[in-house]
Motif scaffolding. Structure first.
Motif, PDB file in Angstrom:
ATOM      1  N   MET A   1       0.841  -1.200   0.000  1.00 25.57           N
ATOM      2  CA  MET A   1       0.000   0.000   0.000  1.00 25.57           C
ATOM      3  C   MET A   1       0.879   1.254   0.000  1.00 25.57           C
ATOM      4  N   THR A   2       0.500   2.238  -0.804  1.00 25.23           N
ATOM      5  CA  THR A   2       1.209   3.512  -0.763  1.00 25.23           C
ATOM      6  C   THR A   2       0.805   4.254   0.522  1.00 25.23           C
ATOM      7  N   GLN A   3       1.483   5.331   0.796  1.00 23.26           N
ATOM      8  CA  GLN A   3       1.196   6.086   2.024  1.00 23.26           C
ATOM      9  C   GLN A   3      -0.252   6.595   2.033  1.00 23.26           C
ATOM     10  N   CYS A   4      -0.844   6.712   3.254  1.00 20.29           N
ATOM     11  CA  CYS A   4      -2.182   7.321   3.323  1.00 20.29           C
ATOM     12  C   CYS A   4      -2.277   8.206   4.562  1.00 20.29           C
ATOM     13  N   ILE A   5      -3.361   8.973   4.663  1.00 24.95           N
ATOM     14  CA  ILE A   5      -3.559   9.831   5.839  1.00 24.95           C
ATOM     15  C   ILE A   5      -4.206   8.997   6.934  1.00 24.95           C
ATOM     16  N   ASP A   6      -3.572   8.981   8.110  1.00 20.87           N
ATOM     17  CA  ASP A   6      -4.071   8.170   9.218  1.00 20.87           C
ATOM     18  C   ASP A   6      -4.908   9.041  10.157  1.00 20.87           C
ATOM     19  N   ILE A   7      -6.183   8.737  10.270  1.00 21.79           N
ATOM     20  CA  ILE A   7      -7.074   9.502  11.151  1.00 21.79           C
ATOM     21  C   ILE A   7      -7.215   8.761  12.477  1.00 21.79           C
ATOM     22  N   LYS A   8      -6.906   9.476  13.553  1.00 16.92           N
ATOM     23  CA  LYS A   8      -6.887   8.843  14.888  1.00 16.92           C
ATOM     24  C   LYS A   8      -8.289   8.820  15.513  1.00 16.92           C
ATOM     25  N   ASP A   9      -8.446   7.998  16.569  1.00 18.06           N
ATOM     26  CA  ASP A   9      -9.756   7.751  17.189  1.00 18.06           C
ATOM     27  C   ASP A   9     -10.543   9.022  17.529  1.00 18.06           C
ATOM     28  N   ASN A  10      -9.857  10.018  18.108  1.00 19.64           N
ATOM     29  CA  ASN A  10     -10.606  11.202  18.551  1.00 19.64           C
ATOM     30  C   ASN A  10     -10.516  12.370  17.583  1.00 19.64           C
ATOM     31  N   ASP A  11      -9.968  12.147  16.389  1.00 19.07           N
ATOM     32  CA  ASP A  11      -9.879  13.224  15.401  1.00 19.07           C
ATOM     33  C   ASP A  11     -11.272  13.598  14.900  1.00 19.07           C
ATOM     34  N   GLY A  12     -11.375  14.790  14.336  1.00 16.01           N
ATOM     35  CA  GLY A  12     -12.652  15.216  13.760  1.00 16.01           C
ATOM     36  C   GLY A  12     -12.951  16.657  14.132  1.00 16.01           C
ATOM     37  N   TYR A  13     -14.114  17.132  13.721  1.00 16.19           N
ATOM     38  CA  TYR A  13     -14.483  18.543  13.877  1.00 16.19           C
ATOM     39  C   TYR A  13     -15.913  18.648  14.376  1.00 16.19           C
ATOM     40  N   ASP A  14     -16.157  19.645  15.252  1.00 17.16           N
ATOM     41  CA  ASP A  14     -17.529  19.886  15.723  1.00 17.16           C
ATOM     42  C   ASP A  14     -18.430  20.223  14.545  1.00 17.16           C
ATOM     43  N   LEU A  15     -19.659  19.759  14.631  1.00 14.08           N
ATOM     44  CA  LEU A  15     -20.621  19.978  13.540  1.00 14.08           C
ATOM     45  C   LEU A  15     -20.858  21.466  13.289  1.00 14.08           C
ATOM     46  N   GLU A  16     -20.746  22.278  14.351  1.00 17.10           N
ATOM     47  CA  GLU A  16     -21.033  23.722  14.246  1.00 17.10           C
ATOM     48  C   GLU A  16     -20.093  24.431  13.266  1.00 17.10           C
ATOM     49  N   ASN A  17     -18.964  23.795  12.938  1.00 15.99           N
ATOM     50  CA  ASN A  17     -17.989  24.430  12.046  1.00 15.99           C
ATOM     51  C   ASN A  17     -18.373  24.329  10.574  1.00 15.99           C
ATOM     52  N   PHE A  18     -19.444  23.592  10.280  1.00 13.14           N
ATOM     53  CA  PHE A  18     -19.787  23.321   8.874  1.00 13.14           C
ATOM     54  C   PHE A  18     -21.247  23.627   8.579  1.00 13.14           C
ATOM     55  N   VAL A  19     -21.502  23.875   7.287  1.00 10.83           N
ATOM     56  CA  VAL A  19     -22.893  23.980   6.832  1.00 10.83           C
ATOM     57  C   VAL A  19     -23.315  22.559   6.476  1.00 10.83           C
ATOM     58  N   LEU A  20     -24.319  22.055   7.155  1.00  8.56           N
ATOM     59  CA  LEU A  20     -24.745  20.663   6.956  1.00  8.56           C
ATOM     60  C   LEU A  20     -26.238  20.630   6.621  1.00  8.56           C
ATOM     61  N   PRO A  21     -26.696  19.576   5.931  1.00 14.11           N
ATOM     62  CA  PRO A  21     -28.137  19.484   5.662  1.00 14.11           C
ATOM     63  C   PRO A  21     -28.905  19.495   6.980  1.00 14.11           C
ATOM     64  N   THR A  22     -29.905  20.344   7.105  1.00 13.04           N
ATOM     65  CA  THR A  22     -30.631  20.473   8.379  1.00 13.04           C
ATOM     66  C   THR A  22     -31.356  19.171   8.741  1.00 13.04           C
ATOM     67  N   HIS A  23     -31.714  18.373   7.717  1.00 13.59           N
ATOM     68  CA  HIS A  23     -32.442  17.132   8.036  1.00 13.59           C
ATOM     69  C   HIS A  23     -31.559  16.105   8.737  1.00 13.59           C
ATOM     70  N   TYR A  24     -30.250  16.342   8.821  1.00 18.34           N
ATOM     71  CA  TYR A  24     -29.375  15.427   9.552  1.00 18.34           C
ATOM     72  C   TYR A  24     -28.878  16.022  10.874  1.00 18.34           C
ATOM     73  N   ALA A  25     -29.513  17.126  11.315  1.00 12.84           N
ATOM     74  CA  ALA A  25     -29.017  17.873  12.483  1.00 12.84           C
ATOM     75  C   ALA A  25     -28.721  16.975  13.695  1.00 12.84           C
ATOM     76  N   ARG A  26     -29.563  15.987  13.960  1.00 12.17           N
ATOM     77  CA  ARG A  26     -29.368  15.172  15.167  1.00 12.17           C
ATOM     78  C   ARG A  26     -28.734  13.816  14.854  1.00 12.17           C
ATOM     79  N   ASP A  27     -28.426  13.596  13.604  1.00 10.81           N
ATOM     80  CA  ASP A  27     -28.024  12.247  13.179  1.00 10.81           C
ATOM     81  C   ASP A  27     -26.510  12.057  13.055  1.00 10.81           C
ATOM     82  N   LEU A  28     -25.762  13.127  13.323  1.00  7.38           N
ATOM     83  CA  LEU A  28     -24.307  13.051  13.173  1.00  7.38           C
ATOM     84  C   LEU A  28     -23.636  13.389  14.496  1.00  7.38           C
ATOM     85  N   GLU A  29     -22.449  12.778  14.704  1.00  2.00           N
ATOM     86  CA  GLU A  29     -21.700  13.040  15.931  1.00  2.00           C
ATOM     87  C   GLU A  29     -20.629  14.099  15.678  1.00  2.00           C
TER      88      GLU A  29
END
Ligand code: IMP
Length: 214
Positions: A1-29
């Motif tokens: 396998m060539t190199q890839c980006i490794d995402i760790k267990d607690n990585d990620g971003y708060d939902l408030e930082n993005f414009v998201l479909p309102t119909h998924y407001a409660r469905d994402l962590e």
């Protein structure tokens, strides 16, 4: 396998930082991989694939989940040059595969491709484009089936590779991101056919799992 980006267990971003479909407001962590980063990483995957190409490529999109990834990857691959500084002749094939219900692999892998289509793979260089490798069962089953039709080579590119103890140790040639053992949705990845209309890759919430369970 060539190199890839490794995402760790607690990585990620708060939902408030993005414009998201309102119909998924409660469905994402949280958002795990923003859309812009996905697109940037695909450019590099295309460059890596092109650098290894010597012949025309039959690019096989694994439906339905990989269709967004496939479209963007092909867009980038068309602009790339191979080892001889030539553009790469590409043809497309679409394979429908299903193995999941809710968040669990059913263990049965359904592959829909006609005998005629598979016979046409003889002597060709296949590039299978998948959205995510979880247990690896789907891809191993697909490769086994395709090998019977004697392609010259089979390479696999997967946008995501899940780091899970359930893995059968299958690892594709090219991987965009190695991700934690979580159920992710968005960028065409679904949970019972929902969330394909979300641009970012996100972790589904317990509410989302219950709301869209079958
Ligand atoms: P595997 O056979 O366990 O490797 O599963 C591969 C297939 O399962 C993928 O093509 C997806 O359709 C589905 N899958 C596995 N994990 C996820 C996930 O986290 N989100 C959405 N689909 C998934």
């Amino acid at each position: 396998m060539t190199q890839c980006i490794d995402i760790k267990d607690n990585d990620g971003y708060d939902l408030e930082n993005f414009v998201l479909p309102t119909h998924y407001a409660r469905d994402l962590e949280r958002v795990l991989i923003p859309y812009g980063l996905i697109r940037d990483r695909i450019e590099k995957l295309a460059a890596d694939i092109a650098a290894d190409c010597t012949n025309p490529v039959v690019a096989c999109c694994v439906l339905k989940g990989a269709h967004g990834f496939f479209a963007h990857l092909m867009e980038s691959l068309k602009k790339q040059k191979d080892r001889k500084a030539e553009s790469i002749p590409l043809s497309f094939e679409f394979i429908k595969v299903k193995s999941y219900e809710n968040t669990e692999s059913t263990g049965n892998v359904y592959i829909s491709l006609s005998e005629e289509d598979m016979k046409s793979f003889k002597g060709k260089d296949l590039l299978i484009c998948e959205d995510i490798i979880d247990t690896g069962r789907t891809m191993v089953a697909l490769i086994e089936k395709l090998k019977k039709y004697e392609p010259a080579s089979i390479r696999v590119v997967s946008l995501l590779l899940k780091k899970t103890p359930r893995s059968n140790q299958y690892v594709p040639e090219y991987v965009g991101f190695a991700i934690p053992d979580l159920f992710v949705v968005g960028y065409c990845l679904d949970y019972n056919e929902h969330f394909r209309d979300l641009d970012h890759i996100a972790v589904i919430s317990e509410h989302g799992k219950q709301a869209y369970a079958v």
